[in-house]
Scaffold this active site. Structure first.
Site, mmCIF file in Angstrom:
data_model
loop_
_atom_site.group_PDB
_atom_site.id
_atom_site.type_symbol
_atom_site.label_atom_id
_atom_site.label_comp_id
_atom_site.label_asym_id
_atom_site.label_seq_id
_atom_site.Cartn_x
_atom_site.Cartn_y
_atom_site.Cartn_z
ATOM 1 N N HIS A 21 -12.113 -24.247 -12.923
ATOM 2 C CA HIS A 21 -12.022 -22.786 -12.912
ATOM 3 C C HIS A 21 -13.283 -22.132 -12.348
ATOM 4 O O HIS A 21 -13.275 -20.949 -12.017
ATOM 5 C CB HIS A 21 -11.686 -22.239 -14.305
ATOM 6 C CG HIS A 21 -12.810 -22.207 -15.279
ATOM 7 N ND1 HIS A 21 -12.990 -23.162 -16.264
ATOM 8 C CD2 HIS A 21 -13.839 -21.325 -15.454
ATOM 9 C CE1 HIS A 21 -14.038 -22.858 -16.997
ATOM 10 N NE2 HIS A 21 -14.590 -21.746 -16.522
ATOM 11 N N ASP A 51 -9.224 -29.328 -15.987
ATOM 12 C CA ASP A 51 -10.243 -28.356 -15.583
ATOM 13 C C ASP A 51 -11.523 -29.040 -15.099
ATOM 14 O O ASP A 51 -12.623 -28.557 -15.352
ATOM 15 C CB ASP A 51 -10.561 -27.385 -16.720
ATOM 16 C CG ASP A 51 -11.237 -26.106 -16.204
ATOM 17 O OD1 ASP A 51 -11.220 -25.878 -14.977
ATOM 18 O OD2 ASP A 51 -11.786 -25.349 -17.023
ATOM 19 N N SER A 126 -19.950 -22.472 -18.063
ATOM 20 C CA SER A 126 -18.846 -23.345 -17.673
ATOM 21 C C SER A 126 -19.280 -24.351 -16.614
ATOM 22 O O SER A 126 -19.892 -23.991 -15.612
ATOM 23 C CB SER A 126 -17.678 -22.517 -17.119
ATOM 24 O OG SER A 126 -17.050 -21.795 -18.137
#
Length: 208
Positions: A21, A51, A126
């Site tokens: 992402h 992911d 992230s």
């Protein structure tokens, strides 16, 4: 438009692990290293179901993280989350392993086997590293549960054993190859156990 995330150099020849992402939909990806060098990155491959994404920059002799063994983690183990929260710069936060093998019913990913931690994880973290006391990479920070968008002490990281397997397949085959079980399963709670005449819950029920 631009976005920001973190990543982990896992190979001295420029392979980088991050979240899908972080790079999904990007026309260009740039990597800034701690010594303020900038590189144009190539997306080697992604796996939206976990992911995970693998990037490559044109560089050699890079400092690479030592990859640990996430299967050895236990609840209460101290961990550090490394990343660039809110774009303020390289940041380390500390906490413990709150849980392992955490699944949220597909709320975050298709395949969920998260390390849960209370180390502060915020937007920008992230794709960054979750490391143990030895400095070994044991997870890739991925998501949080938050009422207001910031850290509430409930963060999730992809175990490095899973991420490493995905990365190896992407590098070797250009894609992730999975087997297909062909059944639908569900947990056996006390009500289901009672319906089947079992003395206690646990295990899995083949529903279809």
């Amino acid at each position: 438009q631009f976005s920001l995330g973190s990543g982990v150099i896992v190979n001295s020849d420029g392979y980088i692990l991050t979240n899908n992402h972080v790079v999904s939909g990007a026309s260009d990806v740039e990597v800034f290293t701690r010594d303020q060098k900038k590189y144009k990155a190539k997306v080697i491959g992604t796996d939206p179901r976990t992911d995970v994404a693998v990037l490559k920059i044109d560089a050699t002799g890079l400092p690479a993280m030592t990859v640990g063994d996430s299967s050895r983690l236990k609840v209460g183990d101290p961990v550090f989350a490394i990343g660039d929260p809110f774009g303020v710069g390289e940041t380390a936060t500390t906490g413990i392993v709150s849980a392992t093998q955490r699944a949220l019913g597909g709320a975050i990913e298709h395949y969920e086997d998260f390390i849960q931690t209370d180390a502060a994880i915020n937007p920008g973290n992230s794709g960054g590293a979750l490391i143990d006391l030895h400095g070994d990479l044991i997870g890739i920070n991925t998501a949080i549960i938050s009422g207001g968008g910031g850290n509430q002490g409930v963060g999730f990281a992809i175990p490095i054993n899973l991420a490493r397997n995905i990365m190896t397949q992407i590098v070797d085959h250009g894609k992730v190859i999975r087997g297909y079980l062909g059944v639908s399963i569900q947990g056996v709670d006390p009500d289901i156990a009672k319906a089947f005449g079992l003395s206690h819950g646990g295990g899995a029920l083949i529903g279809d």
